[in-house]
Structures are given as C-alpha cells and as structure tokens.
Design a protein around this motif. Structure first.
Motif, PDB file in Angstrom:
ATOM      1  N   VAL A  20     -20.159  47.324  -2.262  1.00 51.91           N
ATOM      2  CA  VAL A  20     -21.194  47.834  -1.375  1.00 51.91           C
ATOM      3  C   VAL A  20     -22.363  46.860  -1.413  1.00 51.91           C
ATOM      4  N   SER A  21     -23.121  46.815  -0.341  1.00 52.14           N
ATOM      5  CA  SER A  21     -24.312  45.970  -0.283  1.00 52.14           C
ATOM      6  C   SER A  21     -25.535  46.847  -0.483  1.00 52.14           C
ATOM      7  N   THR A  22     -26.398  46.424  -1.373  1.00 52.20           N
ATOM      8  CA  THR A  22     -27.548  47.255  -1.702  1.00 52.20           C
ATOM      9  C   THR A  22     -28.678  46.384  -2.227  1.00 52.20           C
ATOM     10  N   LYS A  23     -29.862  46.933  -2.245  1.00 59.13           N
ATOM     11  CA  LYS A  23     -31.002  46.244  -2.824  1.00 59.13           C
ATOM     12  C   LYS A  23     -30.819  46.122  -4.332  1.00 59.13           C
ATOM     13  N   PHE A  24     -31.165  44.944  -4.857  1.00 62.76           N
ATOM     14  CA  PHE A  24     -30.979  44.730  -6.299  1.00 62.76           C
ATOM     15  C   PHE A  24     -31.909  45.629  -7.107  1.00 62.76           C
ATOM     16  N   ALA A  25     -31.362  46.267  -8.126  1.00 62.48           N
ATOM     17  CA  ALA A  25     -32.160  47.050  -9.079  1.00 62.48           C
ATOM     18  C   ALA A  25     -31.412  47.012 -10.394  1.00 62.48           C
ATOM     19  N   GLY A  26     -31.997  46.432 -11.387  1.00 65.44           N
ATOM     20  CA  GLY A  26     -31.323  46.318 -12.678  1.00 65.44           C
ATOM     21  C   GLY A  26     -32.202  45.548 -13.635  1.00 65.44           C
ATOM     22  N   THR A  27     -31.580  44.836 -14.574  1.00 63.91           N
ATOM     23  CA  THR A  27     -32.318  44.055 -15.557  1.00 63.91           C
ATOM     24  C   THR A  27     -31.807  42.631 -15.547  1.00 63.91           C
ATOM     25  N   LEU A  28     -32.652  41.698 -15.127  1.00 68.92           N
ATOM     26  CA  LEU A  28     -32.262  40.299 -15.141  1.00 68.92           C
ATOM     27  C   LEU A  28     -31.959  39.875 -16.579  1.00 68.92           C
ATOM     28  N   GLY A  29     -30.933  39.082 -16.704  1.00 75.03           N
ATOM     29  CA  GLY A  29     -30.434  38.712 -18.031  1.00 75.03           C
ATOM     30  C   GLY A  29     -29.107  39.394 -18.305  1.00 75.03           C
ATOM     31  N   TYR A  30     -28.871  40.512 -17.602  1.00 78.09           N
ATOM     32  CA  TYR A  30     -27.607  41.237 -17.720  1.00 78.09           C
ATOM     33  C   TYR A  30     -26.884  41.336 -16.373  1.00 78.09           C
TER      34      TYR A  30
END
Length: 579
Positions: free
Chosen positions: A421-431
């Motif tokens: 799926v295409s979605t806005k990025f939301a997470g933790t950079l580095g992982y």
C-alpha cells in the motif's frame, strides 16, 4: 489470492497461568517443566502441520496441545463447521485395569460428570482437578478444555460426548478424548502440577437437587432482567459523557479507577514515554498490576492512533504480542490498559541501565520470539497487519525475558489482494526500510527490514544510529559497519563485547547476523517472509543458496539515502518522536 489460515489452539495443561505461593523448589521446577512441554508441543505441532501441503485444513493432537488450521473463518466460531474431511471424535483408552473396578468406576464416573458440567461454566472453558480413590490408594487426575472461541452450548455438547466416550474406557485407569471443539483426559498418573488445579466446588453448587436448580433458574431470570435494565440505564447515562465507540474484546475501565490505580498518574509510576503520551504502572483494586498508556490529545493524530491501536489489538492473542486488557475514554483523556511487563523494554538491556546482563541464550530467544510475533501478524492472523514501528524500545520483556511486541498505534492493514500500500511515512528513522522512508511503499517486508536492524542491535548491544568511526570524517551506522565486516568475513567483530561465547555459540551468532543482513536487503522482494525467518532460526539454517547483496543504507541524521553510490539523494520524511 492469499489463503486465509486460522489456528485454533488448545493449550491443554495451561502451564504458567496459575499463581502459587509455594516456595518449594520442586514445585518451581515442575511449573517450568510443564511450561517448556507446552511450548515444545506447540512448536512441534506447527512444524508437523507445515508439512501438510495438500488439502485446505489439518489438525494434530498431542497430550500437551492440539493445533488446527483451516482456510475458512467459520470454524473459529463453530469448530464443527467443516468443508472437507470429517470431524469424528476420537477416544483412546489405556490398557491397565483398576484393581477394584466397582469402586473405581463409581468414583471416576461421578468425577467425569462433575467435570463435564463445570468446564462450560468456567471463564476460560478449562478445568484441571483431582480426586482421591481411597480403596485404590490413588489419585485421579482429570483435565478438560473447550476451544475458547466456541460458545457455552457448543462446549457443553462436546463435554457430554467426552463424558460418554471416557465412561466407556472404565475401569481402565487412563482415557483420552479429542474432538474439534474440546479435549478431555483422565489418568491415575500425574500429568499436571497440583498447584495448577481448578476449584470446581463453587462452579458445581446448585446441581445437587431439582429444588436448587429451580431456585437458581428463578433467581437467574430476575437477575437477568435487572442486569438488562441496569445496562440500558447505564448506556443512557454514559452516552452523554463519552464517545459512542465500543471495542470488542476489551474491558471498559472507569477513568477514576485508573486515576486512583496510578496514584493520580504520579511521576514515580511512569514506566516510559512515547510519541503520544506516557505509560504508567497501575495497581487495580484486586491487586492486579497493569500498565496504563495515557494518550495526549494535544497531538492532532492522537485520537485516530488511539482508536487504531484498540481496534487492532483487542482481538489479537499471541504469546509474543502485548495484550490489550481494556480502555477508557473520558473527555480529553484516552487510556489503554495493557499487560504489565516487569522487565521493561529491550533497549534498557542493550545500552541502558541493565546493559550486558543478557546472555546469548536469552538474546536468541528474544530474537526468535519477535520473529514469531511478526509472523503471526503477517501470516497467521485472519488479516495481514503491518506494525510499522518495530524497534528495541517497542519490545517489552516478561519476568523470564520472553519478548512481547508493543505499541500498535502506527499499525496498518494490508489487503490480501495487494502486494503493498502507498501511504505517508510514519515510523522511526534508523529502523525503517528505504523504500518506505523514501517513497511511502508499505508492505510486510518493511517490518522484516526493521526486524533485521533489531537483530543487529541485540547482537551488538549498539543502537542502529550509533556511529562506528575508524578514521576522521568517516562514520558508519550499525548496518553499514556490519556489512563491511561481513564482506571481509570478520562479522564476528559485531558481537557485543560483554558476551562470552564458546565456538559453537559464535558460529550460531554468525548465522543469525547473516539472517539479519538478509532481512535488510533491497529490493523488498528479496527479503524473506517472517514465516521463513522463523524456520531459519528454528532449524539453525544458513543462507543456503541465497546470496547477500549490499543493503541500501539510510543516513538518519541528515535524512539521506545512499543507494550503491556516494551521491546522496535527499528525502522528505515526517517521523514520529522516538520512544
């Protein structure tokens, strides 16, 4: 189209679920032994069922567990719904007869009758009980359990059949019964610990005479009417005070009760802080210790995340996924009531205050447990769930260092007919995987990538963003440094210096490092599924014919992605605050 697979599991000895104050060392050893037997049985059963490559369902039953899968959902609510095969009940009788059959038959028949009435009336459809036979100088052990997904009527019908079949085994000293909806067993040989027994005395009260049954029925009807009336009044009262959102499978708690249990959300009760709020230790009125996550509404996405987390995890039950116990919405306060993990988060043991206290066996079990939890989310649940924020601070540890994946606020569904799926990025950079951080392309392989990074953190004891600098103006993050050491066949240097390993353990760790690098490959299609990772870890497999290629490295500090060259490509990414 992906096959829909649902596992129906009966953990027949219920190891580790009972609480006891017995300090006798032998009792503790027995409890640990039964727990190991249960887990070993489950893993053996799953491995055996994995070889069933024809048909659309299978089941297997051992003394300590029973596992079944089908490619349709209906059986989970009614295990007697079948699309092929047959659900004929199975009973097995021992070959040794009691020395005094008449007395034995009388005692065991009454005991089995009590168990069949008690089992459907317990909260978890489970009974384990014992009864003395003086003339035989023996103790009879009986256990019975229905699948927790069935209703009381189905459980009672199954128990009636179990009673009839086991009664036919008398006067033999042992008998087993297995059906799609329940299991029962009796024996004069102990097969569960005395501290794990169920008190069925109170459950059976009211069955001694017809008069008591009539009285109980009348009282029950009156209580039912009062409860229904009270429920409608309560709903009318609460409707004006909170949102109308209800979440199946979780208990609604009163905000004031949680406020009191956390000592008014005092500073000393804080267990941790995340992007959208704080987590508190709470002691409920029944002395149960839980964790309460208090979501802060001054973030625009907080309400949506709260609803998302409750909806997703309220019906998920797996030993490596943190269990949601309840929730509360009161004005601007959004609260989640979760399992309490006494050992806190994994990161505290890798680079925090308890660094260096985990040995290799514990670290391996943590890696394996995380893999099993993700495999459940991706392949074993009735829908595919992507966590999106797998990191060491979101892995919590039980008192015996078993991992549970936590924080489902960013989790998303992936439709079974879509590869991503295409979605806005939301997470933790580095992982986060590069294709997701750069383009918002989300699939279950994003979790696989994050899992690979967490493996490297567990093995190295270093953060994913910790710089390894060998010369001035040159800095490598954990993944890039590991890859360079692997290219030079010296990735043994990645291992945490606090670990003391023998040669066999070193070889095992090297294989796990290679699995971590395999999980971080690009493109995402070359990464293994989490089910494949579980098998690789379980069987100690090497990469086999798989060939590792240079991963795509993400420079998290300046948010740039380097793909096979030194020329950076700038990406725009919105990240959640790291917890």
């Amino acid at each position: 189209m992906a096959v829909l697979v649902v596992l129906l599991v009966l953990l027949l000895t219920k190891p580790g679920f009972s609480q006891t104050n017995d300090r006798d060392n032998n009792t503790n050893v027995l409890i640990g032994m039964f727990c190991d037997q249960c887990l070993s049985c489950f893993d053996t059963a799953v491995a055996k069922l994995a070889t069933c490559n024809s048909g659309n369902g299978a089941y297997i039953s051992y003394d300590n567990c029973s596992v079944r899968y089908e490619d349709f959902v209906d059986f989970y609510n009614n295990p007697y719904v079948m699309e092929d095969g047959n659900g004929t009940p199975l009973s097995l009788c021992g070959n040794q007869s009691a020395s005094q059959p008449t007395v034995f038959n009388q005692v065991v028949d009454g005991f089995l009758s009590d168990v069949r009435h008690a089992t459907p009336k317990t909260s978890n459809f489970y009974v384990a009980s014992t009864r003395n036979i003086t003339s035989e100088n023996a103790i009879v052990y009986v256990t019975a359990q229905c699948a927790e997904s069935v209703n009381k009527a189905i459980c009672q019908n199954c128990m009636n059949t179990a009673y009839d079949r086991l009664n036919d085994c008398l006067p033999n000293t042992e008998g087993r019964f297995f059906d799609m909806g329940c299991f029962a067993r009796y024996s004069i040989t102990p097969f569960f610990n005395a501290s794990q027994t169920t008190d069925i005395t109170n459950v059976l009260k009211g069955h001694s005479s017809k008069v008591s049954v009539i009285i109980a029925t009348v009282v029950g009807v009156v209580l039912f009417i009062l409860i229904v009336l009270s429920w409608f009044l309560y709903r009318a009262w609460k409707k004006s005070k909170r949102t109308e959102q209800d979440f199946e499978g979780a208990i609604h708690y009163d905000y004031k009760d949680l406020q009191r249990a956390t000592n008014n959300f005092s500073e000393e009760n804080i267990l941790g802080k995340g992007g959208f709020g704080e987590v508190f230790k709470a002691v409920l009125d029944n002395n149960t210790v839980v964790a309460v996550k208090k979501v802060q509404l001054h973030h625009a996405e907080a309400k949506e995340e709260f609803d998302n987390e409750v909806k997703l995890i309220s019906n998920i039950h797996h030993r490596n996924l943190l269990r949601l116990l309840g929730w509360s919405i009161e004005g601007s306060y959004l609260l989640l009531v979760l399992e309490y993990m006494p050992n806190g988060s994994l990161d505290m043991f890798l680079w925090g205050s308890r660094r260096g206290t985990l040995n290799w066996d514990q670290r391996y079990e943590i890696i394996f447990g995380i893999a099993r939890g993700l495999a459940h989310l991706h392949n074993e649940f009735h829908i595919k769930i992507i966590h999106r924020d797998i990191k060491s601070s979101n892995i919590l540890l039980t008192d015996d260092f078993k991992p549970k994946i936590a924080d489902f606020g960013l989790a998303k569904f992936q439709p079974e007919d879509q590869t991503h799926v295409s979605t806005k990025f939301a997470g933790t950079l580095g992982y986060s995987a590069p294709e997701y951080a750069q383009y918002g392309v989300l699939s279950e392989k994003v979790d696989t990538y994050s899992f690979g990074i967490v493996i490297l953190e567990i093995i190295s004891g270093k953060r994913s963003t910790e710089v390894k600098s060998d010369r001035q103006f040159s800095s490598d993050y954990l993944l890039e440094n590991t890859w360079k050491l692997y290219e030079n066949k010296s990735h043994i240097k990645v291992i945490d210096e606090t670990l003391s390993l023998n040669q066999y353990e070193q070889e095992n760790v090297m294989k796990v490092i290679e699995i971590a690098l395999l999980c971080t490959q690009s493109p995402a299609s070359v990464r293994p599924t989490m089910s494949e990772v579980v098998l690789m870890l379980q069987e100690g497999q090497s990469l086999g014919k798989r060939k590792l290629t240079r991963p795509t490295f993400v420079n998290n500090q300046d948010r740039r992605i380097y793909i096979g060259s030194s020329r950076p490509k700038v990406i725009q990414a919105t990240t959640q605050p790291q917890s």
